[in-house]
Design a protein around this motif. Structure first.
Motif, PDB file in Angstrom:
ATOM      1  N   ARG A  94       0.839  -1.193   0.000  1.00 13.93           N
ATOM      2  CA  ARG A  94       0.000   0.000   0.000  1.00 13.93           C
ATOM      3  C   ARG A  94       0.877   1.247   0.000  1.00 13.93           C
ATOM      4  NH1 ARG A  94      -5.337  -0.825   1.011  1.00 13.93           N
ATOM      5  NH2 ARG A  94      -5.949  -2.912   1.716  1.00 13.93           N
ATOM      6  N   ALA A  95       0.358   2.296  -0.606  1.00  9.58           N
ATOM      7  CA  ALA A  95       1.123   3.540  -0.705  1.00  9.58           C
ATOM      8  C   ALA A  95       1.470   4.091   0.672  1.00  9.58           C
ATOM      9  CB  ALA A  95       0.335   4.572  -1.507  1.00  9.58           C
ATOM     10  N   ARG A  96       0.580   3.903   1.631  1.00 11.66           N
ATOM     11  CA  ARG A  96       0.848   4.466   2.954  1.00 11.66           C
ATOM     12  C   ARG A  96       2.030   3.779   3.632  1.00 11.66           C
ATOM     13  NH1 ARG A  96      -4.426   2.227   4.017  1.00 11.66           N
ATOM     14  NH2 ARG A  96      -4.326   0.231   5.118  1.00 11.66           N
ATOM     15  N   VAL A  97       2.315   2.525   3.260  1.00 10.24           N
ATOM     16  CA  VAL A  97       3.493   1.852   3.814  1.00 10.24           C
ATOM     17  C   VAL A  97       4.767   2.507   3.296  1.00 10.24           C
ATOM     18  CG1 VAL A  97       4.723  -0.336   3.973  1.00 10.24           C
ATOM     19  CG2 VAL A  97       2.223  -0.305   4.055  1.00 10.24           C
ATOM     20  N   VAL A  99       5.012   5.583   2.218  1.00  6.58           N
ATOM     21  CA  VAL A  99       5.078   6.921   2.814  1.00  6.58           C
ATOM     22  C   VAL A  99       5.615   6.837   4.238  1.00  6.58           C
ATOM     23  CG1 VAL A  99       3.718   8.896   3.576  1.00  6.58           C
ATOM     24  CG2 VAL A  99       3.239   7.838   1.369  1.00  6.58           C
ATOM     25  N   ALA A 100       5.109   5.884   5.025  1.00  8.57           N
ATOM     26  CA  ALA A 100       5.538   5.754   6.415  1.00  8.57           C
ATOM     27  C   ALA A 100       7.017   5.401   6.502  1.00  8.57           C
ATOM     28  CB  ALA A 100       4.692   4.695   7.127  1.00  8.57           C
ATOM     29  N   THR A 102       9.394   5.982   4.264  1.00  3.75           N
ATOM     30  CA  THR A 102      10.191   7.129   3.831  1.00  3.75           C
ATOM     31  C   THR A 102      10.208   8.207   4.903  1.00  3.75           C
ATOM     32  OG1 THR A 102       9.521   6.656   1.547  1.00  3.75           O
ATOM     33  CG2 THR A 102      10.531   8.780   1.965  1.00  3.75           C
ATOM     34  N   PHE A 103       9.082   8.393   5.582  1.00  7.02           N
ATOM     35  CA  PHE A 103       8.994   9.385   6.654  1.00  7.02           C
ATOM     36  C   PHE A 103       9.954   9.047   7.792  1.00  7.02           C
ATOM     37  CE2 PHE A 103       7.208  10.627  10.762  1.00  7.02           C
ATOM     38  CZ  PHE A 103       7.086  11.994  10.596  1.00  7.02           C
ATOM     39  N   VAL A 128      10.066  13.495   2.042  1.00  8.46           N
ATOM     40  CA  VAL A 128       9.033  12.496   1.752  1.00  8.46           C
ATOM     41  C   VAL A 128       8.333  12.824   0.437  1.00  8.46           C
ATOM     42  CG1 VAL A 128       6.859  11.483   2.527  1.00  8.46           C
ATOM     43  CG2 VAL A 128       8.700  11.921   4.177  1.00  8.46           C
ATOM     44  N   LEU A 132       8.616  10.653  -3.248  1.00  8.88           N
ATOM     45  CA  LEU A 132       7.448  10.094  -3.923  1.00  8.88           C
ATOM     46  C   LEU A 132       7.237  10.740  -5.295  1.00  8.88           C
ATOM     47  CD1 LEU A 132       5.021   9.880  -0.886  1.00  8.88           C
ATOM     48  CD2 LEU A 132       6.341   8.032  -1.917  1.00  8.88           C
ATOM     49  N   LEU A 251      -4.491   7.738  -6.341  1.00  9.57           N
ATOM     50  CA  LEU A 251      -3.495   6.674  -6.374  1.00  9.57           C
ATOM     51  C   LEU A 251      -3.763   5.643  -7.469  1.00  9.57           C
ATOM     52  CD1 LEU A 251      -3.020   6.068  -2.549  1.00  9.57           C
ATOM     53  CD2 LEU A 251      -1.678   7.515  -4.083  1.00  9.57           C
TER      54      LEU A 251
END
Length: 341
Positions: A94-97, A99-100, A102-103, A128, A132, A251
């Motif tokens: 998932r994209a949020r993984v 993002v997390a 990279t954060f 971040v 992306l 997305l």
């Protein structure tokens, strides 16, 4: 200087050889994307990451070219982000993984003692978003690699101006590794960068910009940072506007990126990459000139104006553009498992 030349040459040759060698394993393992209805192996990015870490690590270990304070940690964080991207290339994530992950890496590498807490928070957010955005450039053969090479040279020039020799050498190695990768990625591409290579490159370049601008005033730093990544910013802005106006999920993959739009206006795949590469060179040059003080911060406004005009024009003129042929793929770069049978 001699070591920098030798390191860049080694990185170029090793990446070219390793990317070619990994093509067949990627095909057999199904680590593929599709570009214009053809399978594209995605382990080229792993070759860029592995060679960059090997060459830079050799210089650090031998003390011939030590990376300097914080640069080793930056490279380690970028490698960790690349590992997360490799997982995304092999399996769906998932994209949020992404993002997390990279954060967390960005939080680790920002030099808060020089940026201060408010500046550090802004730097984390920028790393971040820039990482992306650079990943989004991997939607056309040769584009992410070309923009990455140009940007690496520009950021390297800024690092050299700050007498950050270790960081400058690292960026020259990245540029050389991407050049070796481009030998197999120019249209029609035989290997792809994938999330592994694109996130690694975007994270490393954006973090390096933060390192070179740490301690400077916020306004001029924003101007430099924007100019050094104007093409990636323009691409991300175009995607957000196009999908928002069309009321499509942000997305969801689709032909909304810069190279897709330019091809609809009749440019060839190679022509669109050359045009965007020239745009990247122009904006990066302005960023370097602003950083070294050879021109004022206001020069960045011309770059910003160019980005706004280009994005608005591509959004508004989409209806009059020549439509792609039915056989053309509407998919953009990303992880896609292709299984036989």
């Amino acid at each position: 200087m001699l070591y920098g030349i030798a390191a860049a040459t080694a990185a170029l040759l090793l990446t070219a050889v390793l990317a070619a060698a990994l093509r067949l394993p990627a095909l057999r393992l199904g680590i593929l994307d599709r570009r214009r209805q053809r399978p594209l192996p995605l382990l080229g990015g792993f070759a860029v990451v592995a060679v960059t870490c090997l060459v830079a690590g050799t210089g650090e270990w031998s003390r011939v070219a030590p990376l300097g304070d914080g640069v080793g940690e930056l490279l380690a964080a970028a490698a960790a982000v690349a590992g997360l991207g490799l997982v995304a290339d092999v399996w769906r994530l998932r994209a949020r993984v992404l993002v997390a992950g990279t954060f967390v890496a960005a939080v680790w590498v920002v030099p808060y003692d020089e940026t201060g807490l408010p500046g550090g928070v802004l730097a984390v957010g920028w790393i971040v978003l820039a990482s992306l955005a650079f990943k989004g450039l991997d939607h056309a053969d040769g584009l992410a690699g070309t923009v990455g090479v140009v940007t690496a040279f520009g950021v390297g020039a800024c690092a050299a101006a700050e007498v950050m020799d270790g960081l400058a050498v690292l960026l020259s190695v990245v540029a050389a590794a991407l050049t070796g990768f481009l030998m197999h990625n120019w249209h029609p591409a035989r290997v792809g960068l994938g999330a592994c290579g694109s996130l690694f490159t975007g994270f490393l370049l954006s973090s390096a910009v933060v390192f070179t601008r740490a301690g400077y005033e916020l306004g001029p730093s924003v101007a430099v940072v924007f100019c050094l990544s104007a093409v990636a910013v323009a691409d991300a802005l175009l995607v957000v506007l196009a999908r928002g106006l069309a009321r499509r999920p942000l997305l969801r993959r689709g032909p909304d990126h810069l190279a897709h739009r330019l091809r609809r206006f009749g440019l060839t795949p190679q022509g669109s990459v050359v045009l965007l590469g020239a745009a990247s060179f122009s904006s990066v040059l302005v960023g370097v000139l602003v950083h070294v003080g050879w021109t004022g911060d206001g020069a960045a406004l011309w770059v910003a104006g160019g980005v706004v005009v280009a994005v608005v024009a591509l959004v508004l003129l989409r209806g009059s553009a020549r439509q792609p042929r039915p056989t053309e793929s509407t998919q953009v770069s990303g992880s896609l498992r292709v299984r036989n049978g």
